[in-house]
Design an enzyme around this catalytic site. Structure first.
Site: not given
Ligand code: COA
Ligand code: ZN
Length: 307
Positions: A15-16, A212, A214, A245, A254
């Site tokens: 994952r990370d 956790h 790094h 990240c 990590n």
């Molecule tokens: N998985 C898949 N799709 C998702 C989702 C998820 N967990 N959460 C929201 N979506 C989809 C929504 O359904 C929406 O789809 P649409 O455009 O088809 O309607 C779209 O994404 C936008 O939704 P919204 O709530 O406005 O999301 P956002 O654009 O503000 O993004 C996150 C927010 C959290 C989903 C996004 O920033 C993200 O996935 N971040 C992950 C960061 C990460 O993994 N960092 C490293 C680990 S620490």
């Molecule tokens: Zn991390």
């Protein structure tokens, strides 16, 4: 130091680690790495994340990876979720061991999951409600930037304490992951904060703690040792020191799992991991194109490590 006590290492490379790699890693290779980690005797592996594929395209096949691993027994396969949508998708895919993440710092939370910390906390509440109806549900709550934020610098302990207290008030079993997202925590801070929270919540048997780390500044192993001395017994680390990240500028991999296994085992602290097999997994990961691996011991002759 309190020696001779077992610890558990959660390998988070799938994952990370993988989320930090830009070049697409074939699904079959992701499956191979997780299987190889299980064969090295990891009892917990964090595999992929149910995040927006727009945010991290590399994680788009997480459902397929979990499906292919469903036959593995005797190992907990968790997955990261940033919100309730991700948790719902994970549960529907048959994954009930979830890692929810929010950042203690507002700026990093906005950068990472595009919402305020209080909004993210609302997502945690929804996930806890969902979890109450899922058999075998397990919750890790990763608090990112516990010690240092790439945008705001040192994070106030009170800020983290308030988040922990609010989560404990949900009255639900939680393992807290204290995350040094940037690798810029220092051992004395890790020790004092871990001791503080462990002492504060020691009577609450529903609460557990993980560290956790790094290795960005070469302090990954030292920080883990200080966390151990403070009473932490669960550690996240990644084979080959992969990781980071994508929304934390300057943060690198990590702490390498093999560095932790090498250190703890030589201190007489059992990890349960087969170091030879783990080094093979690290070599497998290191051979992927465009990976920025790290760690220390794997570059040394095997007989000097496993001797
Ligand atoms: N998985 C898949 N799709 C998702 C989702 C998820 N967990 N959460 C929201 N979506 C989809 C929504 O359904 C929406 O789809 P649409 O455009 O088809 O309607 C779209 O994404 C936008 O939704 P919204 O709530 O406005 O999301 P956002 O654009 O503000 O993004 C996150 C927010 C959290 C989903 C996004 O920033 C993200 O996935 N971040 C992950 C960061 C990460 O993994 N960092 C490293 C680990 S620490
Ligand atoms: Zn991390």
């Amino acid at each position: 130091m309190n020696k001779k006590q077992e610890i558990q290492i959660v390998d988070v490379a799938p994952r990370d680690g993988f989320q930090a790699v830009k070049a697409p890693i074939p699904t079959v290779s992701k499956i191979e790495v997780s299987k190889a980690l299980a064969a090295a005797n990891f009892k917990r592996i964090e595999v992929g994340s149910f995040v927006s594929p727009k945010a991290i395209p590399q994680m788009a096949d997480t459902k397929d990876v979990h499906a292919a691993l469903s036959g593995l027994s005797d190992v907990r396969l968790s997955t990261l979720v940033p919100n309730a949508i991700g948790a719902k998708n994970a549960i529907e895919a048959g994954v009930s061991d979830l890692v929810f993440v929010l950042s203690a710092s507002e700026t990093h939370n906005q950068s990472n999951v595009k919402r305020s910390v209080s909004n993210s906390f609302g997502e945690l509440e929804k996930i806890v409600d969902m979890g109450k109806c899922v058999e075998g549900f397990m919750l890790r709550f990763n608090i990112a930037t516990v010690f240092d934020c790439p945008f705001e610098g040192r994070v106030l302990e009170q800020t983290v304490q308030d988040i922990i207290a609010q989560a404990v008030d949900l009255d639900f079993p939680i393992e807290f992951g204290l995350c040094d997202t940037t690798g810029r925590a220092f051992p004395d801070h890790v020790a004092s904060f871990c001791s503080q929270v462990i002492e504060q919540y020691k009577s609450n048997k529903d609460i557990g703690w993980a560290f956790h780390g790094h290795d960005t500044y070469g302090l990954g192993v030292a920080n883990a040792l200080y966390a151990y001395d403070a009473g932490v017994r669960v550690f996240d680390a990644a084979a080959a020191g992969l990781g980071g990240c994508p929304f934390a500028p300057g943060a690198s991999g990590n702490t390498a799992s093999e560095d932790l296994v090498f250190t703890f085992e030589n201190m007489g602290v059992a990890t349960g991991i087969d170091l030879e097999k783990l080094l093979d997994v690290a070599a497998l990961i290191d051979a992927f194109p465009d990976v920025d691996t790290g760690g220390h011991v794997r570059s040394l002759p095997r007989k000097r490590i496993c001797g």
